[in-house]
Design a protein around this motif. Sequence first.
Motif, PDB file in Angstrom:
ATOM      1  N   ILE A  21      -6.097  -1.822  -2.555  1.00  0.00           N
ATOM      2  CA  ILE A  21      -6.438  -1.250  -1.537  1.00  0.00           C
ATOM      3  C   ILE A  21      -6.507   0.180  -1.455  1.00  0.00           C
ATOM      4  CG2 ILE A  21      -6.593  -0.749   1.069  1.00  0.00           C
ATOM      5  CD1 ILE A  21      -6.531  -3.693   0.883  1.00  0.00           C
ATOM      6  N   ALA A  22      -5.170   0.628  -1.641  1.00  0.00           N
ATOM      7  CA  ALA A  22      -4.237   1.549  -1.858  1.00  0.00           C
ATOM      8  C   ALA A  22      -5.280   2.551  -2.791  1.00  0.00           C
ATOM      9  CB  ALA A  22      -2.866   1.966  -2.078  1.00  0.00           C
ATOM     10  N   GLY A  23      -5.115   2.156  -4.215  1.00  0.00           N
ATOM     11  CA  GLY A  23      -5.851   2.474  -5.333  1.00  0.00           C
ATOM     12  C   GLY A  23      -7.151   3.116  -5.134  1.00  0.00           C
TER      13      GLY A  23
ATOM     14  N   THR B 250       0.833  -1.339  -0.022  1.00  0.00           N
ATOM     15  CA  THR B 250       0.037   0.546  -0.070  1.00  0.00           C
ATOM     16  C   THR B 250       0.732   1.585  -0.145  1.00  0.00           C
ATOM     17  OG1 THR B 250      -0.378   0.037   2.428  1.00  0.00           O
ATOM     18  CG2 THR B 250      -1.539  -0.776   1.186  1.00  0.00           C
ATOM     19  N   VAL B 251       1.792   1.247   0.925  1.00  0.00           N
ATOM     20  CA  VAL B 251       2.913   2.290   0.775  1.00  0.00           C
ATOM     21  C   VAL B 251       3.679   2.443  -0.332  1.00  0.00           C
ATOM     22  CG1 VAL B 251       4.866   2.986   2.302  1.00  0.00           C
ATOM     23  CG2 VAL B 251       3.133   2.190   2.923  1.00  0.00           C
ATOM     24  N   SER B 252       3.854   1.510  -1.493  1.00  0.00           N
ATOM     25  CA  SER B 252       4.517   1.457  -2.154  1.00  0.00           C
ATOM     26  C   SER B 252       3.997   2.279  -3.232  1.00  0.00           C
ATOM     27  CB  SER B 252       5.472  -0.144  -3.357  1.00  0.00           C
ATOM     28  OG  SER B 252       3.940  -1.016  -3.158  1.00  0.00           O
ATOM     29  N   VAL B 253       3.207   2.277  -3.817  1.00  0.00           N
ATOM     30  CA  VAL B 253       2.663   1.763  -5.033  1.00  0.00           C
ATOM     31  C   VAL B 253       1.283   3.518  -4.546  1.00  0.00           C
ATOM     32  CG1 VAL B 253       1.072  -0.135  -5.942  1.00  0.00           C
ATOM     33  CG2 VAL B 253      -0.043   1.259  -4.135  1.00  0.00           C
ATOM     34  N   SER B 254       1.760   4.076  -2.954  1.00  0.00           N
ATOM     35  CA  SER B 254       1.614   5.683  -2.813  1.00  0.00           C
ATOM     36  C   SER B 254       2.970   5.622  -2.488  1.00  0.00           C
ATOM     37  CB  SER B 254       0.601   5.134  -0.851  1.00  0.00           C
ATOM     38  OG  SER B 254      -0.679   4.480  -1.061  1.00  0.00           O
ATOM     39  N   LEU B 255       3.488   5.830  -3.106  1.00  0.00           N
ATOM     40  CA  LEU B 255       4.778   7.550  -3.389  1.00  0.00           C
ATOM     41  C   LEU B 255       4.943   8.490  -3.372  1.00  0.00           C
ATOM     42  CD1 LEU B 255       7.685   3.931  -2.653  1.00  0.00           C
ATOM     43  CD2 LEU B 255       6.969   5.804  -1.040  1.00  0.00           C
ATOM     44  N   PRO B 256       4.177   8.238  -4.695  1.00  0.00           N
ATOM     45  CA  PRO B 256       4.192  10.147  -5.502  1.00  0.00           C
ATOM     46  C   PRO B 256       3.228  10.166  -4.723  1.00  0.00           C
ATOM     47  CG  PRO B 256       3.409   7.684  -7.223  1.00  0.00           C
ATOM     48  CD  PRO B 256       4.029   7.587  -5.988  1.00  0.00           C
ATOM     49  N   ALA B 257       2.139  10.012  -4.270  1.00  0.00           N
ATOM     50  CA  ALA B 257       0.957  10.924  -3.262  1.00  0.00           C
ATOM     51  C   ALA B 257       1.515  11.569  -2.093  1.00  0.00           C
ATOM     52  CB  ALA B 257      -0.337  10.231  -3.198  1.00  0.00           C
TER      53      ALA B 257
ATOM     54  N   TRP C 159      -3.874  10.018   1.690  1.00  0.00           N
ATOM     55  CA  TRP C 159      -3.259   8.919   1.241  1.00  0.00           C
ATOM     56  C   TRP C 159      -2.839   8.575   2.815  1.00  0.00           C
ATOM     57  CZ3 TRP C 159       1.074   8.893   5.239  1.00  0.00           C
ATOM     58  CH2 TRP C 159       1.009  10.144   5.434  1.00  0.00           C
ATOM     59  N   ARG C 160      -3.163   9.017   3.692  1.00  0.00           N
ATOM     60  CA  ARG C 160      -2.635   8.720   4.871  1.00  0.00           C
ATOM     61  C   ARG C 160      -3.959   7.678   5.709  1.00  0.00           C
ATOM     62  NH1 ARG C 160      -1.250  12.502   7.487  1.00  0.00           N
ATOM     63  NH2 ARG C 160      -1.765  14.412   6.368  1.00  0.00           N
ATOM     64  N   TRP C 161      -4.698   7.110   4.550  1.00  0.00           N
ATOM     65  CA  TRP C 161      -6.104   6.422   4.841  1.00  0.00           C
ATOM     66  C   TRP C 161      -5.920   5.532   4.906  1.00  0.00           C
ATOM     67  CZ3 TRP C 161      -8.822   7.889   8.566  1.00  0.00           C
ATOM     68  CH2 TRP C 161      -9.344   9.622   8.949  1.00  0.00           C
TER      69      TRP C 161
ATOM     70  N   SER D 162      -3.142   7.140 -11.433  1.00  0.00           N
ATOM     71  CA  SER D 162      -3.204   7.047 -11.061  1.00  0.00           C
ATOM     72  C   SER D 162      -3.264   5.902  -9.740  1.00  0.00           C
ATOM     73  CB  SER D 162      -5.038   6.762 -10.785  1.00  0.00           C
ATOM     74  OG  SER D 162      -5.524   5.577 -11.159  1.00  0.00           O
ATOM     75  N   THR D 163      -3.028   6.208  -8.704  1.00  0.00           N
ATOM     76  CA  THR D 163      -2.722   4.371  -7.749  1.00  0.00           C
ATOM     77  C   THR D 163      -2.971   3.642  -7.747  1.00  0.00           C
ATOM     78  OG1 THR D 163      -2.796   6.547  -6.525  1.00  0.00           O
ATOM     79  CG2 THR D 163      -2.476   4.342  -5.398  1.00  0.00           C
ATOM     80  N   LEU D 164      -4.164   3.206  -8.409  1.00  0.00           N
ATOM     81  CA  LEU D 164      -5.354   2.574  -8.682  1.00  0.00           C
ATOM     82  C   LEU D 164      -4.349   1.738  -9.837  1.00  0.00           C
ATOM     83  CD1 LEU D 164      -7.325   0.212  -7.863  1.00  0.00           C
ATOM     84  CD2 LEU D 164      -9.058   1.422  -8.946  1.00  0.00           C
ATOM     85  N   ASP D 165      -4.054   2.171 -11.005  1.00  0.00           N
ATOM     86  CA  ASP D 165      -3.411   2.498 -12.670  1.00  0.00           C
ATOM     87  C   ASP D 165      -2.190   1.227 -12.225  1.00  0.00           C
ATOM     88  OD1 ASP D 165      -5.896   2.745 -14.250  1.00  0.00           O
ATOM     89  OD2 ASP D 165      -4.822   4.722 -14.482  1.00  0.00           O
ATOM     90  N   ALA D 166      -1.401   2.327 -11.367  1.00  0.00           N
ATOM     91  CA  ALA D 166      -0.127   1.788 -10.596  1.00  0.00           C
ATOM     92  C   ALA D 166      -0.620   0.678 -10.127  1.00  0.00           C
ATOM     93  CB  ALA D 166       0.327   3.037 -10.386  1.00  0.00           C
ATOM     94  N   ALA D 167      -1.078   0.950  -9.628  1.00  0.00           N
ATOM     95  CA  ALA D 167      -0.971  -0.864  -8.747  1.00  0.00           C
ATOM     96  C   ALA D 167      -1.263  -2.240  -9.725  1.00  0.00           C
ATOM     97  CB  ALA D 167      -2.573  -0.662  -7.771  1.00  0.00           C
ATOM     98  N   VAL D 168      -2.622  -1.731 -10.934  1.00  0.00           N
ATOM     99  CA  VAL D 168      -2.945  -2.891 -11.513  1.00  0.00           C
ATOM    100  C   VAL D 168      -1.593  -3.605 -12.309  1.00  0.00           C
ATOM    101  CG1 VAL D 168      -4.111  -2.755 -13.422  1.00  0.00           C
ATOM    102  CG2 VAL D 168      -5.478  -2.282 -12.205  1.00  0.00           C
TER     103      VAL D 168
END
Length: 536
Positions: free
Chosen positions: A160-162, A34-41, A170-172, A303-309
């Motif tokens: 989940i992060a996406g 969840t953190v790894s894909v959220s780094l840009p945010a 992002w904190r959530w 977006s974070t979701l697109d990166a996660a996919v």
Amino acid sequence: MNVTTTANAPRERRAATLVMACVGVFVAYLPVTTVSVSLPAIQRALHASTAELSWVTDAFVLPMAALILTAGVLGDVHGRKQVLQGGLVLSGLGALIALCARSIEVLWVGQAVAGLGAAALLPSTLALISHAVPDPRERGKFVGLWATALMGALAVGPLIAGVILDHMAWRWIYLLPIPASLVAVVAAARLVTDSRAPGSRRLDWPGQITAMVTITALVYGVIEGGAASFTEGRVVVALVLAAVSAVGFVVVERRSDSPMLDLSLFRSPAFAATTLVAMICFLGLIGVFFALSLYFGMVQQLSTLDAAVRMILVTLAAILVSQPAARLMHRWSPRVLITGGLLVTSAALLTLTGLDAHTSYGSLAWRLVLLGVGLGLVITPMTATAVASVPHHLAGMAAAGNNAFRQVGGALGPAVLGAVLSSKALNALPGHLADAGLPAATVRRVGAAVEEGGLGAVAGMNLGPDQGRALGALSEAFLDGLHLCLTIAAVLALVAAAVAAVLLRTPGRGSTAVTGNTAVAGNTAVAGSTAVAESA
């Protein structure tokens, strides 16, 4: 009736232990991806530089690498149930601190506390399973389910992060581990039967302290040296301290009656080779995933979701390949599997050097799947070979030691390749800005912003009509750094392949049979946790 009850009791205890072990490892590793894909945010919200962003990942990995061996000893001496519950509490507390973070420094603290929890959960959950299921063949099935839970956390984390980042701040992303940890602590108190290791093993504080100082000083020196200069006084002091502490660790471990890591393990060429392969390989791979997460956010503006996919393709491919790879170990030499997997990994990394700002999903997908295939071939036999190459009474220490060195490589990955990426991109940026036809004043203004706030600072600037060209130049500079990182990681994979080809020898059949089941299933996930998704 009494006979049935007596027969069912051990099964119920085993099932309860398995459930709690799976929950524990799920809680420990859910924040990783969840953190790894959220780094840009996170970078945009907290105005963090690339070096500061590296510490978000390393703040989690460093405590896990430094304390995983000690956590195992604590469980052996004082009880695995208490260590499990302590790990759950620390995981929840770390998530709570990160959830409340308003600065990058507080986020580091939260990540570090969560890393302490993961260090406690990883060995305690496996040890509880080993105690509850003494039969090696049946234990292998249980540990396989444990591994599935771990990989499941890594797989669902990005999704989940996406979803969260599409609707909230992002904190959530840190919310879910908090109630999960609390529920698990209460359930463990009721469901888990405590166990300790027989014998007189005790804590090795001199070894623990010197190991912590070595790892922390080394990673600090690399990150800060890459961000500033390796000739700065504080960087030189950190690197010298790391070298001195490493020598101190060797000295105290050789003299200890109960060493944290028995250095005689390294007399086995197979153990030494797999440990070195793990550290080299994961150094490159974790650094690559750190860079790719920034590529998706900064260059492709996903977006974070697109990166996660996209990132999940590596995890899924590794999961699918790991099981056939485990079966192939009975037919093929681990040297063939590990060397072949590393060659596939290197080839996949080289294909990724063809990425640009407009690379399509389809063009990217097959490259990431190929990378996952390589990882699946490497991860499964690596720890099993390390464990099977040493005497049986040292098998647990061999698995923990192999994993500790793997985590050290994972901690150094973002530090080393993050520094390489920043340095290359910063050096290339003025040229790309000039090529874009921007006025000299704008070039100087952008350069000053990047020097102060990192590459991400350009996105927050207001350059009027020059904004589009400046962002384009930033993307090109970033791609220069990314391509260099990928090339270095590919070379590291080739070096690891050479080490495996030269040093690995096939263990005897008896040794493999004794320890292979647990090592293959369990440590496949342990390795994959860091490599595949801990940015991944």
